[in-house]
Every structure is written in C-alpha cells, then in structure tokens.
Design an enzyme around this catalytic site. Structure first.
Site, PDB file in Angstrom:
ATOM      1  N   CYS A 113       0.836  -1.199   0.000  1.00 27.96           N
ATOM      2  CA  CYS A 113       0.000   0.000   0.000  1.00 27.96           C
ATOM      3  C   CYS A 113       0.868   1.246   0.000  1.00 27.96           C
ATOM      4  O   CYS A 113       1.679   1.438   0.897  1.00 27.96           O
ATOM      5  CB  CYS A 113      -0.926   0.034   1.210  1.00 27.96           C
ATOM      6  SG  CYS A 113      -2.001   1.472   1.146  1.00 27.96           S
TER       7      CYS A 113
ATOM      8  N   LYS B  21       0.398  -9.892  -1.971  1.00 31.37           N
ATOM      9  CA  LYS B  21       0.016  -8.884  -2.970  1.00 31.37           C
ATOM     10  C   LYS B  21       1.195  -7.955  -3.252  1.00 31.37           C
ATOM     11  O   LYS B  21       1.664  -7.246  -2.364  1.00 31.37           O
ATOM     12  CB  LYS B  21      -1.181  -8.083  -2.468  1.00 31.37           C
ATOM     13  CG  LYS B  21      -1.677  -7.071  -3.469  1.00 31.37           C
ATOM     14  CD  LYS B  21      -3.075  -6.666  -3.152  1.00 31.37           C
ATOM     15  CE  LYS B  21      -3.605  -5.620  -4.098  1.00 31.37           C
ATOM     16  NZ  LYS B  21      -4.954  -5.216  -3.730  1.00 31.37           N
TER      17      LYS B  21
ATOM     18  N   THR C  94      -1.816  -0.334  -6.315  1.00 28.56           N
ATOM     19  CA  THR C  94      -1.849   0.951  -7.027  1.00 28.56           C
ATOM     20  C   THR C  94      -0.436   1.492  -7.291  1.00 28.56           C
ATOM     21  O   THR C  94       0.509   1.172  -6.574  1.00 28.56           O
ATOM     22  CB  THR C  94      -2.645   1.979  -6.218  1.00 28.56           C
ATOM     23  OG1 THR C  94      -2.105   2.023  -4.898  1.00 28.56           O
ATOM     24  CG2 THR C  94      -4.107   1.613  -6.139  1.00 28.56           C
TER      25      THR C  94
HETATM   26  C1  LIG Z   1     -10.257   3.085  -2.543  1.00 23.34           C
HETATM   27  C2  LIG Z   1      -9.263   1.953  -2.641  1.00 23.34           C
HETATM   28  C3  LIG Z   1      -8.918   1.239  -1.481  1.00 23.34           C
HETATM   29  C4  LIG Z   1      -8.009   0.185  -1.558  1.00 23.34           C
HETATM   30  N1  LIG Z   1      -7.694  -0.522  -0.419  1.00 23.34           N
HETATM   31  C5  LIG Z   1      -6.845  -1.592  -0.491  1.00 23.34           C
HETATM   32  C6  LIG Z   1      -6.592  -2.397   0.664  1.00 23.34           C
HETATM   33  O1  LIG Z   1      -7.143  -2.192   1.752  1.00 23.34           O
HETATM   34  N2  LIG Z   1      -5.700  -3.428   0.539  1.00 23.34           N
HETATM   35  C7  LIG Z   1      -5.084  -3.725  -0.669  1.00 23.34           C
HETATM   36  O2  LIG Z   1      -4.309  -4.681  -0.743  1.00 23.34           O
HETATM   37  N3  LIG Z   1      -5.350  -2.987  -1.789  1.00 23.34           N
HETATM   38  C8  LIG Z   1      -6.209  -1.956  -1.726  1.00 23.34           C
HETATM   39  N4  LIG Z   1      -6.501  -1.228  -2.858  1.00 23.34           N
HETATM   40  C9  LIG Z   1      -5.877  -1.615  -4.157  1.00 23.34           C
HETATM   41  C10 LIG Z   1      -6.837  -2.483  -4.979  1.00 23.34           C
HETATM   42  O3  LIG Z   1      -7.178  -3.668  -4.289  1.00 23.34           O
HETATM   43  C11 LIG Z   1      -6.223  -2.847  -6.368  1.00 23.34           C
HETATM   44  O4  LIG Z   1      -5.023  -3.560  -6.174  1.00 23.34           O
HETATM   45  C12 LIG Z   1      -5.923  -1.623  -7.229  1.00 23.34           C
HETATM   46  O5  LIG Z   1      -6.884  -0.608  -7.040  1.00 23.34           O
HETATM   47  C13 LIG Z   1      -5.850  -1.965  -8.738  1.00 23.34           C
HETATM   48  O6  LIG Z   1      -7.059  -2.514  -9.216  1.00 23.34           O
HETATM   49  P1  LIG Z   1      -8.234  -1.590  -9.898  1.00 23.34           P
HETATM   50  O7  LIG Z   1      -7.563  -0.729 -10.924  1.00 23.34           O
HETATM   51  O8  LIG Z   1      -9.204  -2.584 -10.459  1.00 23.34           O
HETATM   52  O9  LIG Z   1      -8.814  -0.770  -8.791  1.00 23.34           O
HETATM   53  C14 LIG Z   1      -7.410  -0.170  -2.812  1.00 23.34           C
HETATM   54  C15 LIG Z   1      -7.774   0.549  -3.969  1.00 23.34           C
HETATM   55  C16 LIG Z   1      -8.685   1.597  -3.902  1.00 23.34           C
HETATM   56  C17 LIG Z   1      -9.069   2.321  -5.184  1.00 23.34           C
END
Ligand SMILES: Cc1cc2nc3c(=O)[nH]c(=O)nc-3n(C[C@H](O)[C@H](O)[C@H](O)COP(=O)(O)O)c2cc1C
Length: 302
Positions: free
Chosen positions: A129, A164, A192
């Site tokens: 994260c 992850k 991200t």
């Molecule tokens: C609002 C938000 C909160 C997130 N919280 C977490 C989290 O608690 N733990 C985690 O491993 N990834 C977290 N992520 C990352 C997502 O699980 C994912 O890896 C990332 O957003 C890429 O996928 P996407 O483009 O489909 O969103 C978060 C992403 C967003 C947008």
C-alpha cells in the site's frame, strides 16, 4: 450464475475466476447489488491489529481514466472484522480472502494468527500500500524484507497465503521470487501505482496525503505487463488486477497467465461490476477457442 468455469486456487474452489479487489467492496452494501456468493471469492479491505483511522481528507482525486486514492487503510481492527464483515460474508456463503495490513512484522504476524483461528478461506498480505507512512509498501519493495515477513507469517498459518505485490519497483519478478521462496501459495498484483495531482488554482496537492495510489483503466497495460512477467517466472498461481472494467479486460489478464482476476475501481463506479465481469468472462470462455487460448497461456507460463 454459470458454474462452468470453476477454478482451484491453492486448494480453494472458486465458482468462477473473479474476486473483488481489496478495499473496493463494502460488505454492508453488497447485498443490495449482488449475492457475494456469486463471485469466485470476496476480498475484504485491509485489516490491522487495532482500529486504524486512515488519512485526512481529501483522500480521492480523479485522473484521466482512473483515480488517485490515499484512504490509508482505515479499518476497525481485526476483532471487529472477525465479528462483523467476516461473519456476514461467511454466513452468506461467500469464499473470503481476508486482506491483512500492518505497521510492523509483529503486527502482520498477530493479525494472521488471529485470522488463522477463523473460517476465512484465504489470507492476502498487503505489502504494497503506497498510502501509509509506516508498513504498507515498505515491506513490498525490498526482496529481503519481504521474504522475512512472508516467512514469519507462513510460520503461524496454514491458510492459503496470497502475497500482494507492489508495482512500485524496477523488477517485480525479484519480489515475486522472494515471496514464493518464503512460502507464498499465490501472488496477486498489481496494487496501485504511486501518483500525485496538483490543483493549478492553488498550486497545492489535491490529496491531503500529497501522494496517492493510481488505479483504474489507466494502469491496466502496466498491470498486464507485470502479470505476464510474474506468471512466467513463478510456479504459484497469480491473481491479476488493475483497471478491469469488462469481461474482455479480465480475459486479457488470463491470457497473460493469471489464474484469476480481481475487480476494484470499476466497483466504485458500478457496485455490481464484479458479478457483471464474471458473467461477461463466462460468456467469452464458453467459446472453445477462447478456452483453448487460456489453457495455452497457462502452459506457456507454467
Ligand atoms: C479506494 C481503494 C482502497 C483500496 N484498499 C486496499 C486495501 O485495503 N488493501 C489492498 O491490498 N489494496 C487496496 N486497494 C488496491 C486495490 O485492491 C487494487 O489492487 C488496485 O486498485 C488496482 O485494481 P483496480 O484498478 O481494479 O482498482 C485499494 C484501492 C482503492 C481504489
């Protein structure tokens, strides 16, 4: 929901290859939009030992084809999670992946030990994260630090362990290898990408945290490339994510070598996106040529 495309991810049966991405699925709201048991699995928001307040607002900024977030792993702590969201999801028949966050090795170990004693189906270690000052990405960007953490967690749980990975590294295959060697049963990627926006009227960063994590379609080509690289370099299953909006996007990840996919930001726009993606993917895979291409991708990356 069509059950013809079940997958087995480290011994756990998923009824289709789609899960929610951690942090983008609200358990309390989910029943309004779909039955969580319709998905292959549900991945919950990162949970830490004690309640975590998260970052100051503003925490979200729009970007071209995506968004920046700096939520900062706000969560009610592991005890509240076990009694609340985990219970609700298991009672609804969902396969649950509990996403774990921590400020320190000891905290990750504590939370995983607590979750090991529950009926969560799998654990996912969020070592990636970008929005927390301590912990989070620090564990996911150095191979030795990551291996030590995964080894310590591995020692306290027999639950299938997904690690992850962070995309904020030069060579993600080095981190993947370190996690696999230390005992990860599967890898998920990508989290991200570190980003920033500035308000040109004030000259100040839009996010109170200054930087945040970029997600959504903008990151999909980066995610597909990293999934492709990792799937060819390890022998454990890969769960791919990053900007999946449709079944066809999900198929791209399976063709890159992923065994399953997660839907994140899409669900913040359309809460039913994960089940829609699962349905669309099921339709695509019902074409024998597409199914054969996915099998060929697995062989190529095995
Ligand atoms: C609002 C938000 C909160 C997130 N919280 C977490 C989290 O608690 N733990 C985690 O491993 N990834 C977290 N992520 C990352 C997502 O699980 C994912 O890896 C990332 O957003 C890429 O996928 P996407 O483009 O489909 O969103 C978060 C992403 C967003 C947008």
């Amino acid at each position: 929901m069509d059950d013809s495309y079940r997958v087995n991810i480290c011994g756990v049966e998923w009824r289709n290859p789609v899960t929610t991405a951690a942090g983008t699925f609200a358990v309390a709201e989910s029943g309004k939009y779909f039955d969580p048991a319709e998905l292959g699995a549900v991945t919950t928001k990162g949970v830490s030992a004690e309640p975590w307040a998260g970052n100051p607002t503003p925490r979200i900024a729009e970007t071209p084809s995506g968004m920046l977030n700096a939520v900062g792993l706000e969560n009610p702590g592991v005890d509240a999670y076990i009694a609340g969201d985990l219970r609700v999801l298991k009672d609804r028949g969902a396969t649950v992946i509990s996403n774990v966050a921590g400020h320190s090795e000891d905290e990750y170990v504590y939370v995983c030990r607590r979750l090991d004693a529950t009926d969560t189906d799998m654990l996912e270690l969020n070592v990636s994260c970008p929005n927390v000052r301590e912990g989070g990405m620090a564990f996911g960007t150095d191979a030795d630090t990551l291996a030590r953490l995964v080894g310590k967690v591995r020692a306290v749980t027999d639950k299938p362990l997904i690690v992850k990975l962070s995309p904020n590294v030069t060579d993600i295959t080095k981190l993947a290898a370190a996690a696999e060697r230390a005992g990860a049963d599967a890898l998920s990627l990508i989290n991200t990408l570190l980003g920033m926006r500035i308000d040109t009227r004030t000259g100040k960063p839009i996010l109170a945290n200054i930087t945040g994590g970029l997600s959504g379609p903008a990151i999909r080509p980066v995610a597909v490339r990293m999934v492709y690289e990792v799937a060819r370099s390890v022998s454990v299953p890969v769960v791919g994510m990053g900007g999946i909006m449709t079944g066809e996007d999900a198929l791209e990840f399976l063709l890159a070598g992923a065994s399953a996919v997660a839907v994140g930001t899409a669900a913040l726009i359309d809460p039913a996106a994960p089940v829609r993606v699962a349905r669309e993917l099921g339709e695509l895979i019902s074409n024998p040529q597409v199914a054969a291409a996915i099998d060929a991708a697995r062989v190529r990356t095995a």
